[in-house]
Design an enzyme around this catalytic site. Structure first.
Site, mmCIF file in Angstrom:
data_model
loop_
_atom_site.group_PDB
_atom_site.id
_atom_site.type_symbol
_atom_site.label_atom_id
_atom_site.label_comp_id
_atom_site.label_asym_id
_atom_site.label_seq_id
_atom_site.Cartn_x
_atom_site.Cartn_y
_atom_site.Cartn_z
ATOM 1 N N ASP A 143 43.876 58.467 93.772
ATOM 2 C CA ASP A 143 45.053 57.795 94.315
ATOM 3 C C ASP A 143 46.243 57.956 93.362
ATOM 4 O OD1 ASP A 143 46.637 55.721 95.785
ATOM 5 O OD2 ASP A 143 44.720 55.370 96.762
ATOM 6 N N HIS A 164 50.030 51.822 95.435
ATOM 7 C CA HIS A 164 48.978 52.199 96.382
ATOM 8 C C HIS A 164 47.608 52.286 95.717
ATOM 9 C CE1 HIS A 164 46.843 54.898 99.234
ATOM 10 N NE2 HIS A 164 47.679 54.448 100.146
ATOM 11 N N SER A 207 44.430 53.796 104.760
ATOM 12 C CA SER A 207 44.309 53.752 103.293
ATOM 13 C C SER A 207 43.679 52.459 102.830
ATOM 14 C CB SER A 207 45.695 53.833 102.644
ATOM 15 O OG SER A 207 46.109 55.147 102.474
#
Ligand SMILES: *[C@@H]1O[C@H](CO)[C@@H](O)[C@H](O)[C@H]1NC(C)=O
Ligand SMILES: *[C@@H]1O[C@H](CO)[C@@H](O)[C@H](O)[C@H]1NC(C)=O
Ligand SMILES: *[C@@H]1O[C@H](CO)[C@@H](O)[C@H](O)[C@H]1NC(C)=O
Ligand SMILES: *[C@@H]1O[C@H](CO)[C@@H](O)[C@H](O)[C@H]1NC(C)=O
Ligand SMILES: *[C@@H]1O[C@H](CO)[C@@H](O)[C@H](O)[C@H]1NC(C)=O
Length: 784
Positions: free
Chosen positions: A160, A233, A566
């Site tokens: 990520d 994220h 996600s």
């Protein structure tokens, strides 16, 4: 395209309203810059004996073409320096900077050992970018785990944007020493010291050579060239996998409760592969390769894109290598829904995760001057509250619904302050990030915003942490308010915020944005595999990013609420870590089977899972086997196991050339033994029967189940009826006498009347305690 695949394509095209595939399938930018990065798959078994190490061989391979090729600036460069990575574990080969001519030469001149030469592609993160948000709290699937948090020791690798180590979610309080088998490392860099790793964050690495070679050097001032997460994220996904329990977590008071990951005692290793300009395939490959060598048990990969074939998609190839080494790989399905055939990451050895809602929402109300109320959602919390006692003028700058008007979308620079100052502005969703529209309204002097869905989103609501009072409403409510704003002489409204509400019915509901089947590569493999929470998920956030991800937003938060596949993928990654911990000997396929056969397909109103895009029932093309049910997955009774050899035999049914197959065989000398009569015979925990014969007649598929429950047990089968075919399962009962015993059954379909649309149902084995359910899809390909 041969006759068979052309019929498949015509079947798939029935699902396309217009022939537009998900844009993420086309994201391999075909820029003709020279040189660029290529990923070269090598068959290590063909390395000549004259080389003592494969790296020498790779350098020599590059040298052999650079000498022969015409003049490029790179010619003088040491070939070894043109090699960005050499891959060793999950994948064999290297990434190198080559001119187009050199790449062509490498691919076509029959140099021994060269299997394929693929250009670098860019993958994207699967969050709905302008943040779509949702709340956790006493989330069922996390609280359920408290009873089994014993002493397991799984490591989950997260590919990520890096990690924010100071988050309390990554506290290692009470955790035992890092297992000796772990070979990962904590790479230091800007604002990332060795002490940033602990017993929770056991590894942190960065992969940027491919990115820099294509996108230019990373600016170390504006971006952390270290495992530290600039974006949020990666922190969010890692915390969803394995975050420690943090009481009193919230976002502006919303979703307050104890935040924790699915496997709060598991370890995480952050592999940073995404930078401000994207995630590059050569870096992703290097990270998977490294993670497998480091010893991860599970990989959670919330990104996708790239290429629509098993052997050209680097993530698919790397995941195959990981699977061979016993690593479970969960990937996001993509946010290309509700368009059909919008899935990414469809390889059978990957667990493909779709997204759904939880039973929590953030209601907010638009009260119109006319007296009507519309309910929407919002995460607004601030000092600019509108008075509930007062009405404010409301304005919609859009045209008369006779075509798009940039003002209706509240795009930057389109709102006239004279027209909107002091007013509540109605903005249509689309084109620009939702929170940014609020910024535009605020900058133009507006006091509030009503964000209205268009047909693209229907009634699916996403709550955002807006910068001014704002309420998101569905398409129908938006139409009502627009009509009112256009027709009333002095239209007015006010906005009120009700905070967090739980017990929302129905839930879960499949998110409209969640990518949909059917599986465009192989109809016989039903995808997605499962659905998991992916709407309004509260988890840890980066201290370097605002909750809205807008640069103009100066707010900083410890937790943020996001939506996307996600977010659903790390739920499955975390649950897989728990299953692995409870059953260390289980293969990745057994873990996936446990997740799939125990999934549920009903919501909390006892009706079939609905689809937010239509309001009607969802199908296995939307939710796969159903919604994960972690506690049941620990004790599934039976599993459908699949070995690496079986997956390879599956590839043998996919018309890959011998050279293309070598991408997967690597140094082994595996060859096709043709043990599978068809792709549908792969021992998958879902059954997709595809009638290709004309006229459609009969079809038999085989499955083998392994007993992982009590040694002596008898299972009986139930199959839902189908309009188009009779179904016979033989035998009808399976008598197990020992653990790990394997028994095979055959399921035969005899066409009664071919259906033009696919038919959905289920086949379930039950022993009175366990219920082992497989989704069943019957498809009749249209005649030529
Ligand atoms: C790097 O980023 C900083 C801060 O944004 C900026 O001032 C500087 O000019 C950038 N350097 C380069 C080489 O682009
Ligand atoms: C609208 O909501 C307000 C406050 O929630 C309430 O007082 C009012 O009665 C509602 N109006 C209608 C028409 O339901
Ligand atoms: C704004 O509204 C929220 C929700 O009703 C409330 O909790 C908060 O106290 C209000 N803030 C102000 C400044 O009135
Ligand atoms: C909408 O149509 C009406 C009547 O045709 C016209 O008077 C009005 O100006 C139009 N509004 C916009 C925003 O174009
Ligand atoms: C290749 O095949 C031979 C004979 O079938 C076998 O003895 C050998 O172990 C295999 N090598 C590998 C690397 O699998």
């Amino acid at each position: 395209m041969d006759r068979r695949s052309s019929r498949r394509w015509r079947f798939l095209s029935l699902f396309l309203t217009a022939l537009h595939l998900n844009p993420s399938l086309c994201s391999a930018a075909a820029t003709k810059v020279s040189p660029r990065t290529y990923i070269i798959h090598m068959a290590k078994s063909e390395m000549p004996g004259s080389f003592s190490h494969h790296r020498e061989w790779y350098a020599s391979t590059v040298r052999s073409i650079t000498v022969a090729s015409s003049s490029t600036k790179l010619e003088a460069e040491d070939p070894a320096r043109r090699i960005l990575y050499s891959y060793e574990t999950a994948f064999h080969g290297f990434a190198a900077r080559l001119s187009e001519a050199e790449a062509e030469q490498l691919e076509s001149s029959g140099i021994p050992g060269v299997v394929s030469v693929l250009p670098e592609t860019v993958y994207e993160l699967h969050t709905t970018r302008s943040p779509e948000f949702l709340g956790i709290g006493p989330d069922v699937s996390s609280s359920v785990w408290s009873s089994v948090l014993a002493d397991h020791d799984a490591v989950v690798g997260v590919l990520d944007t890096g990690i924010w180590p100071e988050s309390p979610s990554f506290s290692d309080k009470g955790m035992g020493p890092v297992p000796a088998r772990w070979k990962g490392a904590c790479e230091v860099g800007r604002d990332f010291k060795r002490s940033c790793c602990n017993r929770k964050i056991v590894g942190a690495r960065i992969f940027y050579r491919g990115y820099e070679a294509s996108a230019g050097s990373i600016n170390g001032t504006s971006e952390f060239k270290s495992p530290r997460d600039q974006d949020g994220h990666g922190t969010h996904t890692a915390a969803t996998v394995a975050g420690a329990a943090v009481p009193g977590a919230d976002l502006f008071g919303y979703a307050r409760g104890t935040a924790r990951g699915m496997a709060p005692r598991a370890r995480v290793a952050a592999y940073k592969v995404c930078w401000t300009g994207g995630c590059f395939s050569s870096d992703i490959l290097a990270a998977v390769d490294r993670a497998v060598a480091d010893g991860v048990d599970v990989l959670s990969i919330s990104l996708g894109g790239g290429v629509s074939s098993y052997y050209r998609d680097s993530l698919s190839v790397a995941a195959f290598g990981a699977m061979e080494m016993g690593v479970f790989v969960a990937c996001s399905a993509g946010n290309g829904g509700p368009d059909p055939i919008s899935l990414t990451n469809v390889s059978p050895w990957i667990t493909t995760v779709a997204a759904s809602t939880m039973d929590r929402d953030f209601p907010a109300t638009v009260e119109l001057g006319g007296g009507a109320n519309s309910t929407g959602v919002s995460l607004y919390r601030g000092r600019r509250n509108l008075s509930a006692q007062r009405q404010y003028p409301v304005v919609y700058m859009g045209g008369n619904s006779s075509g798009p008007d940039p003002r209706s979308l509240c795009l930057e620079g389109t709102l006239d302050p004279q027209a909107v100052a002091g007013k509540i502005v109605l903005c249509d969703r689309g084109i620009s990030p939702r929170v940014q529209k609020g910024q535009v309204v605020k900058d133009a002097g507006g006091v509030g915003m009503i964000l209205a869905n268009t047909a693209a989103n229907g009634e699916e609501l996403v709550a955002d942490s807006h910068l001014l009072p704002a309420v998101a409403v569905g398409e129908a409510a938006g139409e009502v308010i627009k009509r009112y704003a256009k027709s009333a002489p002095h239209p007015t409204a006010t906005l009120t915020f009700q905070g967090t509400k739980v017990g929302i019915r129905p839930s879960p509901v499949v998110a409209a944005f969640s990518s949909r089947g059917p599986n465009f590569l192989t109809l016989e493999i039903l995808k997605p595999d499962v659905v998991a929470p992916g709407v309004n998920i509260l988890a840890a956030w980066s201290g370097a990013a605002s909750p809205s991800s807008l640069a103009t937003d100066r707010r900083r938060v410890g937790f943020n609420i996001l939506s996307g596949t996600s977010m659903s993928c790390p739920h499955v990654g975390g649950v897989a870590a728990l299953i692995k911990a409870a059953h260390p000997e289980w293969s990745p396929a057994a873990v996936k089977s446990a997740l799939m056969t125990t999934a549920y397909v009903h919501d909390n109103t006892f009706r079939p899972l609905t689809d937010a895009a239509t309001g009607g029932p969802s199908t296995p093309y939307d939710h796969g086997a159903g919604h994960i049910r972690p506690l049941k997955a620990l004790d599934p009774g039976l599993v459908y196991d699949i070995t690496p050899d079986d997956y390879f035999e599956f590839l043998c049914t996919q018309k890959l050339s011998p050279l293309q197959l070598k991408v997967f065989t690597k140094s082994s000398n595996r060859t096709c033994r043709h043990t599978l009569a068809s792709a549908g015979d792969l021992n998958y925990p879902a059954i997709s029967a595809v009638f290709t014969e004309q006229p459609a007649s009969a079809l038999s598929l085989h499955r083998t189940v392994t007993n992982v429950g009590p040694p002596a047990s008898t299972y009986r089968v139930k199959v839902t009826p189908f309009k188009g075919a009779d179904v016979i399962v033989e035998p009808k009962a399976l008598h197990f006498t020992s653990q790990k015993q394997r028994l095979t059954y055959r399921v035969s379909f005899r066409t009664k009347s071919p259906q033009s649309a696919p038919e959905f149902g289920a086949l379930t084995w039950t022993d009175g305690v366990h219920s082992v359910r497989s989704a069943v899809v019957l498809t009749w390909l249209p005649p030529l």
